[in-house]
Enzyme design. Structure first.
Site, PDB file in Angstrom:
ATOM      1  N   GLY A  36       0.781  -1.173   0.037  1.00  0.00           N
ATOM      2  CA  GLY A  36       0.040  -0.105   0.051  1.00  0.00           C
ATOM      3  C   GLY A  36       0.844   1.382   0.020  1.00  0.00           C
ATOM      4  N   GLY A  37       0.126   2.586   0.314  1.00  0.00           N
ATOM      5  CA  GLY A  37       0.935   3.718   0.021  1.00  0.00           C
ATOM      6  C   GLY A  37       2.126   3.655   1.149  1.00  0.00           C
ATOM      7  N   VAL A  41       3.279  -5.890   3.358  1.00  0.00           N
ATOM      8  CA  VAL A  41       3.138  -6.845   4.375  1.00  0.00           C
ATOM      9  C   VAL A  41       3.646  -8.220   3.789  1.00  0.00           C
ATOM     10  CG1 VAL A  41       1.270  -8.089   5.703  1.00  0.00           C
ATOM     11  CG2 VAL A  41       0.810  -5.496   5.063  1.00  0.00           C
ATOM     12  N   LYS A  56       4.361  -6.230   8.670  1.00  0.00           N
ATOM     13  CA  LYS A  56       4.053  -5.013   7.993  1.00  0.00           C
ATOM     14  C   LYS A  56       5.369  -3.990   7.970  1.00  0.00           C
ATOM     15  CE  LYS A  56       0.664  -2.323   9.128  1.00  0.00           C
ATOM     16  NZ  LYS A  56      -0.781  -1.745   9.258  1.00  0.00           N
ATOM     17  N   ASP A 161     -10.982   4.136  10.211  1.00  0.00           N
ATOM     18  CA  ASP A 161     -10.666   3.583   8.789  1.00  0.00           C
ATOM     19  C   ASP A 161     -11.412   2.477   8.402  1.00  0.00           C
ATOM     20  OD1 ASP A 161      -9.867   4.169   6.286  1.00  0.00           O
ATOM     21  OD2 ASP A 161      -7.591   3.350   6.652  1.00  0.00           O
TER      22      ASP A 161
END
Length: 233
Positions: A36-37, A41, A56, A161
């Site tokens: 992701g940004g 992971v 992660k 989130d």
């Protein structure tokens, strides 16, 4: 994977990766699960006893001072919540480590979070099912998400989130809420969050309020709105 924040690190395609077999403290990395940004992971296992986990890795070397501070705040928030949380529908952060990889300057000094290992995210299940098609055990999954949220709210926290990518599914039917980087403790009826999050799941009031010095006001109702979007998806 974390929220998509413009400028917050390299893209998933450009992000440097650690090789299979690389060790971070007592954990040996395997294949990449997702990116992701903020980071990547990996599958992982404990060298001592073979216990499985997910690690992660969040690089810090390419971030500016403001981005580094924001990442540090998100990690501290996630670790603090995980240390206080104890519920079968909330993923655990088992350890926080520092990557020692002088041969990989972009990853040397990165932050590594060791967490429960899931088989897939709800996002992956939705994508594999196809648009508009039912998800197996949807009611059971939603019950698990709701139970995790209720526990957070009862403890005085807001997730902040909630989205399919942050719902993890285990091999034995576990349903875990994950990614507590934006989880925040309520001060009375509300809390403040930085202007981050996944736009499709933010409640309507998010767009009409002004963001003050402490961030945007958030209440447990924001998680309930996001749960409705998730259930509809």
């Amino acid at each position: 994977p974390r929220v998509n924040t413009s400028g917050a690190g390299e893209s998933a395609l450009e992000a440097p990766r650690l090789p299979a077999g690389f060790r971070i403290d007592g954990w040996e990395l395997g294949a990449v699960i997702g990116s992701g940004g903020w980071g990547t992971v990996y599958e992982a296992r404990a060298v001592a006893d073979g216990t499985t986990a997910a690690v992660k890795v969040l690089p810090t070397g390419g971030l500016g001072p403001g981005q580094r501070a924001a990442l540090g705040e998100l990690v501290a928030r996630e670790v603090r919540f995980s240390a206080e949380a104890d519920h079968p529908h909330l993923v655990r952060t088992r350890a926080v480590c520092t990557v020692n990889a002088p041969e990989e300057p972009a990853l040397d000094g990165a932050i590594a979070l060791v967490m429960d290992r899931a088989e897939a995210s709800l996002r992956q299940v939705l994508d594999s099912a196809g648009a508009g098609r039912p998800v197996p055990d949807a009611v059971r999954v939603l019950r698990g998400v709701a139970a995790g949220l209720a526990h957070m709210h009862d403890a005085g926290w807001v997730h902040g989130d909630l989205k399919p990518a942050n719902v993890l599914l285990g091999a034995d039917g576990e349903v875990w809420l994950a990614d507590f980087g934006l989880a925040t403790e309520l001060d009375g009826t509300h809390a403040h969050l930085p202007p981050l999050g996944t736009l499709d799941h933010l409640p309507p009031e998010w767009w009409s309020q002004r963001t003050g010095a402490d961030g945007a006001v958030v209440r447990p109702t924001a998680d309930i709105w996001a749960f409705g979007i998730l259930a509809h998806q």
